[in-house]
Design a protein around this motif. Structure first.
Motif: not given
Ligand code: SER
Length: 609
Positions: A228, A69, A87, A43, A226
């Protein structure tokens, strides 16, 4: 097709069939965002659109985003943490919501990927009175229906688990209290894959003597999805207002999904890593499965770090002592140290880079096209480090205590990133004080304080405004280079901070001093003329014609924005930019150097008015 490529393609295709535009992965180094060193979630490059700006590709987007990360560096060594990962993502920008999202992702996992629904567990936001955000009953009802369709009675506390904001709330900065004003976030709903019975490490966890559950962290459950529901924005007074649009922000780790598909609760045994590890161990008698726990940890670190390093380098990062380059150096030096302990031999670095160039050739062609350059840089860095490694280790082993000055000496003269010194010293029971090290480093830096820093002390504007000004100035720089130096010079990359702008562009020879002056004068003339900066939308072909081509053409979506600075420049770009060039103020060319064959780098600084 490798399993990883197959899964990625399946996901993108599934969402394409549901009306989503497939957008390319953004680079690992954010292009116009100096607030963070790396892209660490899908995102991140989409924040402006989650806040309401119109995305050129529409309201439904999907991609596989390369992510890194740095905070996970220390965690690497266990069975599931990696620094680099992909991702998989899908987004609704004010279009569909949870009624579509949860069934889609659940059915994708069960019907397309083939996961057993009995092995899937879900979590939902429990609600928070203080935040005035209720329990997500809608999500609970959807999950109960979805599981019922698969013959599973999904009871709360057995199949559906409710957690508070620590676990079921997502924003870039974490839980609500940590979010700065203006930051978007929202409750989320996660899917976990069950790898089997409670693991031994459960006994060591904080949940000892309690029933195992998705967030227990013992390794039995792994989060694979996940969703959101990004519908809130933090306000200056700490409260939450609803965003003008209700968004879905979905993210799921590709490698995590592969773990579930291959039913392997150690990511390093999946097909994403196993062949790489085999190559790493080729010159040894070791095998991953027979390795002892310490060896296993070292092998995981080498495999993770070399993969991440190659991906970072393919996006233009080179080892250095600053910012992204420093993180890359830390990864490489840590990997080299571990490889030395494991006695991997000399060929592993290049062999790993060759393997990765093949593994990612199809999706990230630059890993392959830059393979030779990456290998040369890897060897260069290894040589640099190895020549000081023995000395550094000798020095370190002699020490019975390590104060800030000594840690700085190891950093400056032996090339030991501070964290590495800390790690090696910890193995010998020595503590190294980070504050003392930073102080020693600062004392050293104070001696060579850069002019630009001094200039900015007065603070003409906030960091964000200056970054935007530098961004527009970079467009002017490229236009001036095209006018006076090379008509078909292309941008190869840029990096902008509040201190300076950096542009990499195609050119074989250094600029003459006359050219430098012409370019600088032209930029300042355009700035003085206070030209308007305008944004227009075009389809990709039309835009490429307007701007005269781009080396990033294959990264662009079908609809793109073009920024036009009247009479000066036209570029495909996502912004942000100043509205008039006069806002930038005078600039000067600071440094110029070569980055690689045929690519030169120029720096722009602010000049005195
Ligand atoms: N922003 C959320 C995450 O990084 C879902 O895309 O897990």
């Amino acid at each position: 097709m490798t399993k990883m490529n197959e899964l990625r393609a399946k996901f993108l295709n599934y969402y394409r069939e549901r009306g989503h535009a497939v957008i390319p992965s953004s680079p690992l180094v954010p292009e116009n965002d100096s607030s963070t060193l790396f892209t660490s979630s899908g995102m991140q490059p989409l924040v402006p659109y989650l806040l309401g700006e119109k995305h050129p590709a529409g309201k439904r987007l999907t991609d596989s985003q390369k992510s890194f990360r740095a905070v996970d560096i220390e965690e690497v060594g266990d069975a599931r943490h990696t620094t680099f990962f992909e991702m998989l993502g899908n987004w609704s920008l004010g279009d569909y919501f949870k009624e579509e999202q949860l069934p889609w992702i659940f059915n994708f996992l069960v019907d397309e990927v083939g996961l057993d629904p009995a092995k899937l567990y879900v979590t939902v936001f429990a609600g928070d009175e203080k935040l005035k955000i209720p329990r997500d009953d809608a999500a609970i009802a959807i999950w109960q229906k979805l599981f019922a369709e698969r013959g599973i009675n999904a009871k709360i506390g057995e199949r559906i688990f409710l957690y508070d904001q620590k676990k079921n709330w997502w924003s870039r900065s974490g839980e609500p209290a940590q979010m700065p004003a203006g930051e978007p976030g929202g409750p989320d709903s996660e899917i976990f894959y069950d790898f089997g019975t409670q693991l031994q490490c459960h006994e060591k966890s904080q949940w000892k003597n309690k029933q195992c559950h998705p967030n227990c962290d013992c390794g039995r459950f792994v989060e694979i999805a996940n969703s959101v529901f990004m519908q809130y924005q933090k306000q200056a007074d700490g409260s939450f207002a609803t965003l003008q649009q209700k968004n879905v922000d979905y993210g799921g780790g590709l490698e995590r999904l592969l773990m579930a598909v291959e039913n392997k609760n150690d990511v390093f045994t999946t097909s994403a890593f196993a062949p790489l590890i085999e190559i790493l161990l080729a010159e040894t008698k070791l095998s991953y499965s027979a390795a002892n726990p310490l060896e296993k940890k070292s092998i995981r670190i080498v495999a993770d770090h070399i993969r991440a390093a190659v991906m970072l380098m393919s996006d233009g990062v080179l080892p250095s002592n600053k910012e992204q380059g420093y993180i890359l150096r830390r990864l490489l030096r840590r990997a080299i140290l571990m490889a030395d302990k494991l006695q991997l031999g000399d060929a592993w670095l290049s062999a790993a880079a060759d393997f990765l160039s093949q593994q990612y050739a199809e999706v990230y062609p630059q890993v392959k096209t830059q393979n030779e350059l990456i290998k040369a840089e890897l060897e260069k860095e290894a040589k640099k480090f190895k020549s000081t490694l023995r000395n550094g280790l000798k020095e370190l082993n002699k020490l019975t205590e390590i104060d800030g000055q000594k840690a700085f000496f190891l950093y400056e003269s032996c090339g030991f990133p501070f964290e590495l010194t800390q790690e090696i010293a910890a193995q010998r029971g020595l503590k190294v004080d980070e504050q003392a090290f930073l102080q020693a480093k600062m004392q050293h830096q104070a001696l060579s304080k850069s002019q630009s820093e001094a200039k900015f002390k007065g603070g003409l504007a906030d960091a964000q405004a200056i970054t935007v000004q530098f961004h527009t100035a970079t467009h002017l720089l490229l236009a001036a280079l095209r006018k006076f130096v090379k008509a078909d010079a292309y941008q190869k990359g840029s990096n902008i901070t509040a201190e300076r702008a950096r542009l990499d562009f195609t050119l074989d020879a250094p600029l003459t001093s006359e050219q430098k002056q012409q370019v600088e004068d032209q930029i300042n003339a355009w700035i003085k003329a206070d030209l308007p900066v305008k944004k227009t939308m075009h389809n990709k072909e039309e835009a490429l014609k307007m701007v005269g081509g781009s080396v990033f053409a294959d990264r662009y979506p079908d609809q793109v924005s073009v920024y036009t600075i009247e009479g000066a420049s036209q570029e495909i770009c996502v912004g942000p930019h100043v509205e008039h060039t006069g806002e930038i103020g005078p600039v000067k060319i600071a440094k110029e150097k070569s980055v690689s064959a045929g690519v030169r780098r120029l720096y722009l600084l602010k000049a005195a008015a």
